[in-house]
Enzyme design. Structure first.
Site, short mmCIF file in Angstrom:
data_model
loop_
_atom_site.label_atom_id
_atom_site.label_comp_id
_atom_site.label_asym_id
_atom_site.label_seq_id
_atom_site.Cartn_x
_atom_site.Cartn_y
_atom_site.Cartn_z
N SER A 139 0.83 -1.20 0.00
CA SER A 139 0.00 0.00 0.00
C SER A 139 0.87 1.26 0.00
O SER A 139 1.67 1.44 -0.91
CB SER A 139 -0.97 -0.03 1.19
OG SER A 139 -1.96 0.95 1.05
N ASP A 175 0.13 -4.14 -4.07
CA ASP A 175 -1.01 -3.24 -4.27
C ASP A 175 -0.70 -1.82 -3.79
O ASP A 175 -1.29 -1.32 -2.82
CB ASP A 175 -2.27 -3.76 -3.57
CG ASP A 175 -3.54 -3.31 -4.29
OD1 ASP A 175 -3.47 -3.04 -5.50
OD2 ASP A 175 -4.61 -3.24 -3.66
N HIS A 210 -7.35 -5.71 -0.97
CA HIS A 210 -6.09 -4.95 -0.91
C HIS A 210 -4.97 -5.83 -0.36
O HIS A 210 -3.88 -5.90 -0.92
CB HIS A 210 -6.33 -3.73 -0.01
CG HIS A 210 -5.31 -2.64 -0.14
ND1 HIS A 210 -4.67 -2.34 -1.32
CD2 HIS A 210 -4.83 -1.75 0.77
CE1 HIS A 210 -3.85 -1.32 -1.14
NE2 HIS A 210 -3.92 -0.96 0.13
#
Length: 474
Positions: free
Chosen positions: A159, A183, A268
């Site tokens: 992230s 991601d 995610h």
């Protein structure tokens, strides 16, 4: 559809306040004063993957020896993302354990920037530059103080942590060997310039997994555009199997937006678990295929391994560096092990049926030398006479070499007088199948010379053609 619309509304409300956070940061400080570094670097051990028991402190050489850093082995640097709780999430020790299982003599360092990561999202997004600067200064110090080769360094960022890894890679004295972006975050980074986000220039090789790109550009949780040498979009990258939209909406309805992290976590975080899977199941890596779009992939048009058109997902990826980023796609299971087996199926429909049939549901069953996979559903947007259709199917088990297949045309869920009176049908002589994982092509012939596939009726059966002229594949 209403659930999906509500999901987008909820995400829109959550992300509405996100505005670009412009915080400049100088190049990695070459000075010897490291007192301003706020990030912490914990060398975790195979025996204790969950606790930060020993810290490597930039500027203090004794801390490196006290933590028993292995100077002759690889080093993995794990960088977490934004957090609501201010605590490590459960995936961190799982990834650490998987890295040690695959590389027992390696060093696995977890970067703690939890205080900065638990701020309002735009603030934490801006802090990625400072965190990346901290990481770069730490790596540069290790290289200068101990002559540790940066070719042994692999950064893994999730992230926001993926962009921190990118900043770090851009500021090290020499390029690190590899950065894996799990991601990478989308908001505030989709339109950002390369110096402030992950990009192919940040390491000798950059590979990226995109698992939650649902939504419009700039407002999706994960970044949509390719930012590495190889960018892989499992299941199209938008949403992952097993992640329940309805359940997430119910949780938000009951508990409010405070639990929005639960909404994004499943898809995610799937990027992390896919990478963990690649570490633990090295003998059976998932295969991804280069394709111009997910729509073309869904038609089965991209199952080629010629000229680096396919690659392994995760740790055992082949380090292919093209002039342009390679966008790759694959399907996965909903849980570990995630590997599936991809097939392109091409069917030519002939007969006397007039007009087009829209959104037609079918089921296909595959029978092989090892196992079978029955009643695999698929839908063709349209079906008409004298046209060939290509589509993708996949199985969750390895069925071995294909021997036989069945095709069934499912009747509509609603009652139709024309179908009741006289079901539409097509004539099918043969079906062509290509297996992505083995690259083998097989032609199936109708068991009864030709098969009449009738809507709502029995399956048509096809067996491997024995005529040698048919095996020249098409």
């Amino acid at each position: 559809m209403e659930s999906k619309a509500l999901l987008l509304v909820v995400l829109g409300v959550w992300l509405q306040s996100l505005t670009a956070f412009r915080g400049g940061v100088a190049a990695a400080d070459a000075g010897r004063d490291f007192s301003d570094i706020e990030s912490k670097f914990a060398l975790r051990t195979p025996e204790d993957t969950a606790e930060d028991t020993c810290h490597l402190i930039p500027g203090l050489a004794d801390s490196v020896s006290n933590c028993h850093f292995n100077h002759s082995s690889k080093t993995f640097v794990v960088i977490h993302g934004w957090t609501v709780t201010g605590m490590y999430e459960s995936w961190v020790p799982k990834l650490v354990a998987a890295l040690y299982k695959r590389e027992p003599d390696s060093n696995v360092i977890v970067v703690d920037w939890l205080y900065r990561a638990q701020q309002h999202y735009p603030v934490s997004a801006g802090y990625t530059k400072l965190v990346g600067n901290d990481v770069a200064r730490f790596i540069n110090w290790m290289e200068e103080e101990f002559n540790y080769p940066l070719d042994n360094v692999h950064l893994l960022g999730y992230s926001l942590g993926a962009h921190a890894a990118g900043v770090a890679g851009s500021l090290t004295n020499k390029k690190v060997n590899r950065i894996t972006g799990l991601d990478p975050a989308g908001p505030n980074f989709e339109y950002a310039e390369a110096p402030s986000r992950l990009s192919p220039d940040d390491a000798d090789f950059v590979d990226v997994l995109h698992t939650f790109t649902r939504g419009s550009p700039g407002r999706s949780i994960g970044i949509q555009k390719p930012v590495g040498h190889v960018d892989i979009y499992p299941n199209g990258g938008t949403f992952q199997p097993g992640c329940n939209i309805g359940e997430a909406i119910r949780v938000i309805a009951e508990r409010g937006l405070g639990d929005v992290d639960q909404l994004v976590k499943c898809s995610h975080e799937r990027s992390i678990h896919l990478f963990i899977d690649s570490l633990l199941n090295e003998e059976n890596p998932s295969k991804a295929y280069r394709c111009n779009s997910k729509e073309a992939f869904e038609k089965g048009l991209c199952l080629s391994c010629r000229k680096n058109r396919c690659n392994n997902l995760g740790y055992e990826i082949n380090k292919v560096r093209a002039k342009r980023s390679s966008k790759m796609y694959l399907k996965t299971r909903s849980q570990m092990p995630y590997k599936v087996f991809h097939y392109q199926v091409k069917i030519h429909f002939s007969g006397t049926e007039d007009g087009k049939q829209h959104n037609q549901a079918f089921e296909i069953s595959l029978y092989g030398t090892v196992a079978e996979s029955e009643n695999i559903p698929f839908t063709l947007p349209e079906v008409s006479t004298n046209k060939t259709y290509s589509f993708l199917i996949y199985t969750e088990v390895d069925i071995g070499e294909l021997l036989m297949m069945k095709l069934k045309w499912i009747s509509d869920s609603y009652f139709s007088w024309p179908d009741w009176w006289s079901s539409p049908s097509f004539v099918i002589e043969r079906i062509r199948v290509k297996a992505g994982e083995t690259q083998k092509k097989v032609i199936f012939c109708a068991r009864e010379k030709v098969s009449h596939l009738q809507k709502g009726k029995d399956s048509a059966v096809f067996v491997k053609c024995h005529d040698k002229s048919l095996k020249k594949s098409g």
